[in-house]
Design a protein around this motif. Structure first.
Motif, PDB file in Angstrom:
ATOM      1  N   UNK A  36      44.512  32.693  -5.604  1.00 39.83           N
ATOM      2  CA  UNK A  36      43.833  31.408  -5.513  1.00 39.83           C
ATOM      3  C   UNK A  36      42.340  31.688  -5.407  1.00 39.83           C
ATOM      4  N   UNK A  37      41.600  31.334  -6.452  1.00 30.89           N
ATOM      5  CA  UNK A  37      40.172  31.638  -6.474  1.00 30.89           C
ATOM      6  C   UNK A  37      39.420  30.564  -7.238  1.00 30.89           C
ATOM      7  N   UNK A  38      38.190  30.353  -6.849  1.00 33.16           N
ATOM      8  CA  UNK A  38      37.321  29.409  -7.538  1.00 33.16           C
ATOM      9  C   UNK A  38      35.916  29.970  -7.628  1.00 33.16           C
ATOM     10  N   UNK A  39      35.025  29.211  -8.208  1.00 33.56           N
ATOM     11  CA  UNK A  39      33.644  29.652  -8.401  1.00 33.56           C
ATOM     12  C   UNK A  39      32.897  29.834  -7.077  1.00 33.56           C
ATOM     13  N   UNK A  40      33.306  29.097  -6.044  1.00 35.47           N
ATOM     14  CA  UNK A  40      32.700  29.205  -4.719  1.00 35.47           C
ATOM     15  C   UNK A  40      33.751  28.842  -3.680  1.00 35.47           C
ATOM     16  N   UNK A  41      33.377  28.829  -2.419  1.00 33.18           N
ATOM     17  CA  UNK A  41      34.351  28.569  -1.351  1.00 33.18           C
ATOM     18  C   UNK A  41      34.992  27.187  -1.472  1.00 33.18           C
ATOM     19  N   UNK A  42      34.254  26.231  -1.998  1.00 38.47           N
ATOM     20  CA  UNK A  42      34.785  24.877  -2.121  1.00 38.47           C
ATOM     21  C   UNK A  42      35.817  24.792  -3.249  1.00 38.47           C
ATOM     22  N   UNK A  43      35.523  25.445  -4.363  1.00 38.61           N
ATOM     23  CA  UNK A  43      36.481  25.474  -5.477  1.00 38.61           C
ATOM     24  C   UNK A  43      37.725  26.272  -5.094  1.00 38.61           C
ATOM     25  N   UNK A  44      37.537  27.339  -4.322  1.00 33.97           N
ATOM     26  CA  UNK A  44      38.689  28.105  -3.843  1.00 33.97           C
ATOM     27  C   UNK A  44      39.539  27.251  -2.909  1.00 33.97           C
ATOM     28  N   UNK A  45      38.897  26.498  -2.042  1.00 29.07           N
ATOM     29  CA  UNK A  45      39.641  25.608  -1.136  1.00 29.07           C
ATOM     30  C   UNK A  45      40.435  24.574  -1.921  1.00 29.07           C
ATOM     31  N   UNK A  46      39.861  24.066  -3.007  1.00 29.31           N
ATOM     32  CA  UNK A  46      40.579  23.096  -3.845  1.00 29.31           C
ATOM     33  C   UNK A  46      41.797  23.745  -4.500  1.00 29.31           C
TER      34      UNK A  46
END
Length: 75
Positions: A36-46
């Motif tokens: 589970x990964x995103x461009x930043x901490x917020x995208x990762x949380x999503x």
């Protein structure tokens, strides 16, 4: 130890947080589940919310700017 638990291991964060080598090792052990990964901490949380969280009629919200904020609402 991990193999004996009979569970998959999910990685939270991109390769800059948990290396691709760790993912490869988990895969070779047959226990890798998902990353589970995103461009930043917020995208990762999503991504985490979309992949883990069951439907609920309530939510706790922390803004991500203060580490202790999220800890205060955790189990």
């Amino acid at each position: 130890l991990i193999q004996g638990l009979g569970v998959d291991v999910d990685i939270v964060g991109g390769a800059g947080v948990v290396s691709a080598g760790i993912e490869a090792e988990l895969r070779s052990m047959g226990v890798f589940g998902s990353r589970f990964a995103g461009a930043d901490r917020y995208a990762t949380a999503a991504e985490i919310a979309a992949g883990f969280t069951p439907v609920s009629d309530w939510a706790m919200v922390a803004n991500g700017q203060g580490f202790a904020d999220a800890l205060a609402v955790g189990p």
